[in-house]
Design a protein around this motif. Structure first.
Motif, mmCIF file in Angstrom:
data_model
loop_
_atom_site.group_PDB
_atom_site.id
_atom_site.type_symbol
_atom_site.label_atom_id
_atom_site.label_comp_id
_atom_site.label_asym_id
_atom_site.label_seq_id
_atom_site.Cartn_x
_atom_site.Cartn_y
_atom_site.Cartn_z
ATOM 1 N N ASP A 408 -2.540 1.673 -5.127
ATOM 2 C CA ASP A 408 -2.646 1.295 -3.717
ATOM 3 C C ASP A 408 -2.297 2.490 -2.843
ATOM 4 O O ASP A 408 -1.410 3.281 -3.178
ATOM 5 N N LYS A 441 -1.212 -1.797 5.560
ATOM 6 C CA LYS A 441 -2.546 -2.125 5.067
ATOM 7 C C LYS A 441 -3.158 -0.882 4.425
ATOM 8 O O LYS A 441 -2.752 0.244 4.694
ATOM 9 N N GLY A 442 -4.172 -1.097 3.594
ATOM 10 C CA GLY A 442 -4.791 0.057 2.968
ATOM 11 C C GLY A 442 -5.732 -0.319 1.852
ATOM 12 O O GLY A 442 -6.291 -1.431 1.830
ATOM 13 N N SER A 443 -5.887 0.599 0.889
ATOM 14 C CA SER A 443 -6.850 0.411 -0.195
ATOM 15 C C SER A 443 -6.143 -0.044 -1.457
ATOM 16 O O SER A 443 -4.961 0.239 -1.677
ATOM 17 N N TYR A 487 -11.883 -3.311 -6.533
ATOM 18 C CA TYR A 487 -11.532 -2.535 -5.355
ATOM 19 C C TYR A 487 -11.465 -3.467 -4.151
ATOM 20 O O TYR A 487 -12.235 -4.435 -4.039
ATOM 21 N N ASN A 489 -9.852 -3.611 0.283
ATOM 22 C CA ASN A 489 -9.138 -3.026 1.412
ATOM 23 C C ASN A 489 -8.463 -4.158 2.181
ATOM 24 O O ASN A 489 -9.129 -5.117 2.588
ATOM 25 N N GLY A 493 -11.456 -2.287 5.946
ATOM 26 C CA GLY A 493 -12.135 -1.040 6.321
ATOM 27 C C GLY A 493 -12.741 -1.090 7.702
ATOM 28 O O GLY A 493 -13.757 -0.434 7.973
ATOM 29 N N THR A 517 -9.791 3.693 4.106
ATOM 30 C CA THR A 517 -10.288 2.428 3.568
ATOM 31 C C THR A 517 -11.782 2.361 3.863
ATOM 32 O O THR A 517 -12.211 2.346 5.014
ATOM 33 N N ASN A 522 -14.994 -3.175 -0.155
ATOM 34 C CA ASN A 522 -14.365 -4.478 0.101
ATOM 35 C C ASN A 522 -14.717 -5.472 -1.001
ATOM 36 O O ASN A 522 -15.896 -5.737 -1.280
#
Length: 818
Positions: A408, A441-443, A487, A489, A493, A517, A522
């Protein structure tokens, strides 16, 4: 201190061994008189009688047609070797580096190795501990316990050791249980508030049929980096050590023809690792200090202060455990040929997180739920025998490995302010509603890979005459991998999608700063599979002029398995935002040629071994940093050629001199095929054709002195010094000239007094005695690099970071032995 729960099977095995070892208390009383009366080993073993198992059978080093650096228990003890990284000073041509975590430790031989930050990439230097292959170098980076010997085999070893040994093998053997009672203890104190120690006990449990050995160690130390962090943040000094390990063994020997050694081990590490420091600050440094206050990042850089700039703690929790059984049966067939079985199950888990951008500003971070995990079962069977002219061996190997990873990346609270200033107000987000980079928040990347490997092999050596011996071997390997990737986000994103619409393009050169992101990932899932079959082997010829001189020539072929990038890869060399769902990379192969000699001189008190080598790698697996992740690129060709020299000299009782030299020109040929890959549009590797490989010094020289002499009565004094000199090399995969490490020398020293019978010893020691500053690996600063290493680049714009080598450590050690 809490050591974690661990695997139930490992805990049961350790408890069983521990219960058996309790019987050693009574055994100790029985054998005390014998132990006291027994003469102590002199330690003066003739240099020409070093026994190695480089060909999976016991042989005199001088009879083995392979370049081997053999380190005895005495050398390892005198050098204070506890882990693989400690071997660097003792072994010419060996480089061991760590990057973002201790789990990302990588070994290189003759300049050939693989960066471990992409766990989908396997290592080209195999690590084998007590006959058990470890799936990655970093998995083996723990306290090695009581060492019998270590062998560093240089060059491809694919016939007997199998896959992932295209550069060589580090083979580690620990002490087995003895049928004579013994106990040892060690206590160490060092700078950086270091302390630790170990205790071990061995001896008979049931007469001459069952013996045991138990080893326990605990080592604690503060970090050797200073830390500059915002007021009120709870950030520990990085690169500390908090490690506990226990290792138990039971040796069952019901007859003289059969034995089986059971091993169970468990290691727990709770460290704060690993920090990087700026080695050059660019345009971003002034901006960061203006926005968030002086001291957010150094400007100019001052790496020799060993000060890390962080706003979040670096957390690393490692658990490593396993069980194994090694059995030997001298069969009644084929001239008492020996059947060997090595069965093992291991688990390794590394969880943690920390500051990604390496500044005191809160730009990016990795949450503490990031982890890597391995579960591995392996089985090796060998059947080997000899006649007056023929040594033969057949075998099979099987492994099943499960790999799980979660990666992450999250937005920090200062990212929007920083990017706003960097871009002049985030112009591509004009009109965007809400927070474009919401904190936390993020990837997300989650990976699950299953791998199984099967191989069969054989190797035979035939004595044509008493002087000439021919050896041939072949191995067939089948490899299968299946990867499932997910994967997502957590911000969907949104800012990236908005910026792409505003710019009318998905080119990373235009919208990359907005797109940590990527909305194309998504809720994206992907499944991939690969299967490989390959044949490796060797042919050798050795000619012995007399018992003191042998010459040999060899050809060998090695294999490093292909795999998958465990990363969010995009098309066109990662220059777009379009997902690349085929993240596989090709297997690597090497064809190697070697000519050498092994000589024993001066009344067998000196050995002088030398070899010239040429290694041609095809589809070389290069792991390069893209700014936020590591991606493997297959390079059509890499060549390594050079010379190896090893010398050991025992001129008088108690004095051992040793040295080594490696000249290795390991480079990317400036060929059309290489240029087509490395200088393709969007490639960050355009400087590589015609240049030496990263972390590949041209010259590497080692030297060591160990001397023991009577002091007074039954007390000896001893001194041991080891040094290593390497010439300059580039520490970055992209060969950016700003990442060069200049020539440097490391010196370790140890002096002390000891009882002549080995009953006790007190030592003062130092590693990196002269406090040599050096870079392990350098890399581009995250969101702080604005000019690529092109001919028209402006490197002053960039901030570069490096993971530094360990500074001077010094302390005292007390040993007792019964």
């Amino acid at each position: 201190m809490m050591y974690g729960r661990g695997n139930a099977a490992t805990r049961r095995a350790l408890l069983s061994i521990g219960a058996g070892m309790a019987a050693l208390g009574a055994a100790g009383a029985t054998h005390a008189a014998q132990a006291a009366a027994a003469p102590a080993a002199s330690g003066d073993i003739a240099v020409g009688e070093v026994i190695v198992t480089a060909q999976k059978r016991e042989q005199n080093l001088q009879n083995v047609p392979v370049v081997v650096t053999a380190l005895s228990a005495r050398q390892l003890r005198d050098a204070g070797v506890h882990d693989i990284k400690d071997l660097t000073v003792l072994t010419p041509g060996l480089t061991v580096t760590s990057t973002g975590s201790e789990g990302s430790t990588t070994a290189r031989i003759r300049g050939v190795g693989t960066v471990s930050d992409n766990i989908g990439l396997e290592d080209s230097v195999g690590v084998v501990i007590d006959g058990v292959y470890r799936p990655r170098n970093g998995v083996a980076f723990n306290d090695l316990g009581e060492l019998s010997d270590i062998e560093v085999l240089k060059g491809p070893q694919g016939t007997l050791f199998g896959k992932n040994t295209t550069a060589g093998v580090i083979q580690i053997t620990t002490l087995r249980p003895k049928f004579v009672f013994g106990a040892e203890g060690e206590a160490t104190f060092s700078n950086y508030n270091g302390y630790g120690g170990s205790v071990s006990v061995t001896g008979p449990i049931a007469g001459d049929k069952l013996a045991g050995r138990l080893y326990i160690a605990d080592r604690q130390r503060d970090g050797y980096y200073n830390v500059s962090a915002p007021t009120g943040s709870d950030v520990h000094r990085p690169n500390d050590q908090h490690m506990f390990t226990v290792r138990g063994q039971l040796l069952w020997q019901p007859t003289s023809d059969f034995d089986v050694n059971f091993i169970a081990d468990y290691t727990k590490r709770n460290d704060h690792c690993c920090a990087a420091v700026p080695i050059q600050t660019g345009a971003a440094a002034g901006l960061l200090n203006t926005l968030f206050g002086a001291g957010t990042t150094p400007n100019p850089a001052n790496p020799k202060s060993y000060t890390a700039f962080l706003n979040r703690d670096l957390v690393e929790n490692i658990r490593d455990e396993g069980v194994s059984a090694e059995a030997h049966w001298k069969t009644p067939w084929l001239n008492n040929a020996t059947l060997t079985s090595i069965t093992a199950y291991r688990e390794w888990h590394n969880q943690g997180g920390g500051d990604t951008d390496a500044t005191a500003a809160d730009l990016l971070f990795t949450p503490n739920d990031n982890f890597n995990s391995f579960k591995q079962f392996s089985e090796e069977l060998r059947y080997a025998g000899s006649t007056s002219r023929l040594d033969w061996m057949v075998g099979a190997f099987f492994s099943h490995e499960t790999l799980d990873q979660r990666v992450d990346q999250a937005f920090g609270s200062d990212l929007d302010t920083f990017l706003g200033a960097l871009t002049g107000g985030l112009p591509l987000l004009a009109g965007f509603s809400g927070d474009p980079f919401p904190v936390g928040k993020g990837s997300i990347g989650v990976y699950h890979q299953v791998e199984h490997s099967e191989s069969v092999f054989t190797q035979e050596s035939f004595k044509v005459t008493d002087q000439l011996e021919l050896t041939g071997g072949i191995r067939y390997t089948h490899e299968h991998k299946a990867l499932s990737s997910f994967y997502d986000n957590t911000d969907n994103g949104a800012a990236c999608a908005y910026a792409q619409n505003a710019a009318g393009t998905s080119d990373k050169a235009v919208v990359g700063l907005y797109c940590l992101t990527n909305p194309a990932f998504n809720n994206l899932t992907d499944s991939q599979r690969l299967s490989e079959e390959t044949v490796t082997g060797t042919v050798k010829a050795a000619y012995r002029f007399n018992r003191d001189l042998m010459v040999y020539g060899s050809y060998s072929r090695g294999y490093l398995v292909g795999g998958f990038n465990l990363a969010a890869v995009t098309t066109q060399n990662n220059s777009t935002l379009t997902p690349e769902l085929d993240t596989s990379f090709q297997p690597e192969h090497v064809n190697a040629f070697e000519i050498g000699e092994k000589a024993t001189l001066l009344d067998r008190r000196m050995t002088l071994n030398a070899a010239v080598f040429y290694q041609d790698y095809r589809d070389f697996q290069l792991n390069a940093f893209t700014g936020t992740e590591f991606i493997v690129t297959s390079i059509p060709q890499v060549v390594s050629k050079g010379v190896e020299v090893d010398v050991a000299y025992n001129p008088v009782r108690g004095l051992l001199l040793n040295g080594g030299l490696t000249y290795a020109d390991t480079y990317y040929p400036n060929s059309a095929k290489n240029r087509a890959v490395l200088q393709a549009p969007g490639s960050p590797l355009n400087l590589l054709p015609g240049q030496r490989v990263s972390l590949a010094p041209l010259w590497s020289l080692t030297g060591g002195v160990s001397y023991t002499h009577p002091l007074v009565g039954d007390v000896d004094w001893k001194v041991a010094t080891d040094a290593k000199f390497v010439t300059s090399y580039n520490t970055g995969s992209d060969l950016d000239p700003n990442k060069v490490q200049k020539d440097f020398t490391l010196v370790n020293a140890r002096v002390g007094i000891a009882a002549h019978n080995g009953g006790w010893a007190v030592e003062l020691w130092a590693t990196n005695l002269f406090n040599q500053y050096y870079k392990q690996v350098a890399f581009d600063g995250v969101y702080q690099t604005f000019s690529s290493p092109l001919p028209n680049s402006v490197p002053s714009l960039n901030t570069y970071y490096a993971f530094l080598g360990q500074p001077r450590m010094f302390g005292a050690t007390l040993r007792v032995k019964y």
